[in-house]
Design an enzyme around this catalytic site. Structure first.
Site, PDB file in Angstrom:
ATOM      1  N   VAL A 159       0.653  -0.809   0.179  1.00 26.00           N
ATOM      2  CA  VAL A 159       0.343  -0.598   0.400  1.00 26.00           C
ATOM      3  C   VAL A 159       1.055   1.326   0.279  1.00 26.00           C
ATOM      4  O   VAL A 159       1.645   1.085   1.246  1.00 26.00           O
ATOM      5  CB  VAL A 159      -0.800   0.830   1.032  1.00 26.00           C
ATOM      6  CG1 VAL A 159      -1.846   1.277   1.104  1.00 26.00           C
ATOM      7  CG2 VAL A 159      -1.954  -1.241   1.060  1.00 26.00           C
ATOM      8  N   CYS A 160       0.560   2.428  -0.858  1.00 24.32           N
ATOM      9  CA  CYS A 160       1.494   3.391  -1.570  1.00 24.32           C
ATOM     10  C   CYS A 160       2.373   3.160  -1.000  1.00 24.32           C
ATOM     11  O   CYS A 160       3.170   2.025  -1.646  1.00 24.32           O
ATOM     12  CB  CYS A 160       1.061   4.191   0.132  1.00 24.32           C
ATOM     13  SG  CYS A 160       1.475   5.708   0.110  1.00 24.32           S
ATOM     14  N   SER A 161       3.566   3.974  -0.168  1.00 25.84           N
ATOM     15  CA  SER A 161       5.188   3.959  -0.532  1.00 25.84           C
ATOM     16  C   SER A 161       5.603   2.038  -0.337  1.00 25.84           C
ATOM     17  O   SER A 161       6.981   2.309  -0.172  1.00 25.84           O
ATOM     18  CB  SER A 161       5.601   4.494   0.567  1.00 25.84           C
ATOM     19  OG  SER A 161       5.322   4.828   1.759  1.00 25.84           O
ATOM     20  N   GLY A 162       4.563   1.235   0.471  1.00 27.00           N
ATOM     21  CA  GLY A 162       5.159  -0.195   0.606  1.00 27.00           C
ATOM     22  C   GLY A 162       5.763  -0.856  -0.660  1.00 27.00           C
ATOM     23  O   GLY A 162       6.056  -1.634  -0.752  1.00 27.00           O
ATOM     24  N   THR A 173       2.284   3.211  -7.125  1.00 18.54           N
ATOM     25  CA  THR A 173       2.067   3.458  -5.907  1.00 18.54           C
ATOM     26  C   THR A 173       1.604   4.868  -5.535  1.00 18.54           C
ATOM     27  O   THR A 173       1.139   5.534  -6.601  1.00 18.54           O
ATOM     28  CB  THR A 173       3.931   3.939  -5.246  1.00 18.54           C
ATOM     29  OG1 THR A 173       3.635   4.256  -3.978  1.00 18.54           O
ATOM     30  CG2 THR A 173       4.946   5.012  -5.587  1.00 18.54           C
TER      31      THR A 173
END
Length: 323
Positions: free
Chosen positions: A105-108, A125
């Site tokens: 999720v996102c910057s993961g 992202t």
């Protein structure tokens, strides 16, 4: 079947994105007809882990609990030029190697990228980080616009709330539309936003316009079995066809045709799960016209056939056994 989920907690984990994963997978919704997962959170060094907002979370499990996980999830975290602890990367690589689901999720997504599992794949992202991801990892086909991307069993979600869409997508693929709808209803979020939808609205949306589209989309849902044209929908919204198409995409992040197609797939999924109606009847009721057309769209969007989908997710067999 998706059963065991482990969420990795890195130093600097963002609370909202962490909470999204916990909310979708960490609550037993079996009493409502939804799924119940064996959910865990884990970190490399158990104990207090500092969040991105400066408070600590007490994480008791080490990373070994992810050895047999069906899904390993990586929420957003503070990103910099430093590399991620190799122990987290090993967990992500091992999950991908054994064919488990991997979700970011996102910057993961930067963790998945550093692990090397996104090389040669399409991914996304948060739009604020897509240029950085593409520059740092040129082997990844970075799509800056979409809500989430599934490439094999690797799902990368865009920023913040798009993690909900990505997580619900995995629930839907593994447990069916009815199960995903239970989770969405409990979370009070839309049960389905297509991964191909835009991450952001291109222009501000006046309140009245949103109200008018709510009326139109409600009407569209009530008439999915009809041949709906942009001209017809534009008249319903009291707009020209060109203005309607442009504003619909700006408001909802997709075209009227793509939105309709996704809703028809959802309707077909529900009918296949909950009734024993024949495929031709389901296709007509969902607005596809014929079973052949419905099969084409199922293969394109869900990577399965209507028959295989019913075999996997039909509630009718359970009801028959219960009776």
């Amino acid at each position: 079947m998706l059963t065991k989920i482990v969420c990795l907690v890195l130093p600097g984990t963002a609370p909202f994105e962490f909470g999204v994963i916990c909310e979708v997978f960490g609550i037993d919704r079996s009493a409502m007809g939804g799924p119940a997962f064996d959910f865990h959170v884990a970190t490399a060094d158990p104990g207090p882990v500092m969040s991105s907002l400066g408070f600590t979370m007490d994480i008791r499990n080490d990373l070994s609990i992810a050895d047999d996980a069906d899904l390993v999830a990586v929420p957003a975290h503070l990103i910099g030029t430093e590399t991620v602890d190799e122990r987290y990367l090993d967990v992500v690589r091992a999950a991908a190697d054994r064919g488990a689901w991997v979700l970011s999720v996102c910057s993961g997504a930067f963790v998945l990228a550093q692990a090397g599992i996104l090389d040669g794949r399409r991914a996304t992202t948060h739009w604020m980080h897509t240029d950085r991801l593409a520059r740092r990892f040129p082997k990844i086909d970075v799509d800056p616009d979409v809500l989430f991307v599934q490439d094999g069993k690797i799902v990368t979600g865009a920023g913040t709330a798009a993690g909900i869409d990505a997580a619900l997508h995995i629930v839907r693929v593994e447990h069916g539309a009815a199960a995903a709808n239970v989770v969405a209803r409990r979370m009070v979020v839309p049960p389905q936003r297509d991964g191909g939808q835009s991450q952001y609205i291109l222009s501000p949306v006046p309140e009245r316009r949103a109200d008018s589209f709510a009326e139109v989309t409600d009407w569209m849902l009530e008439h999915l079995d009809e041949d709906l044209t942009v001209d017809q929908l534009a008249r319903k919204a009291l707009m020209s066809s060109r203005t309607f198409a442009r504003r619909f995409r700006a408001d909802l992040g997709t075209t009227p045709a793509a939105w309709l197609n996704r809703q028809r797939i959802l309707r077909a999924q529900q009918l296949l799960e909950q009734t024993d109606d024949g495929l031709e009847h389901v296709a007509r009721a969902a607005g596809f016209g014929t079973a052949a057309v419905m099969r084409h769209h199922f293969l394109k969007v869900l990577q399965t056939t209507p028959t295989a989908y019913r075999r996997t997710f039909s509630c009718r067999d359970d009801e028959a056994m219960a009776g």
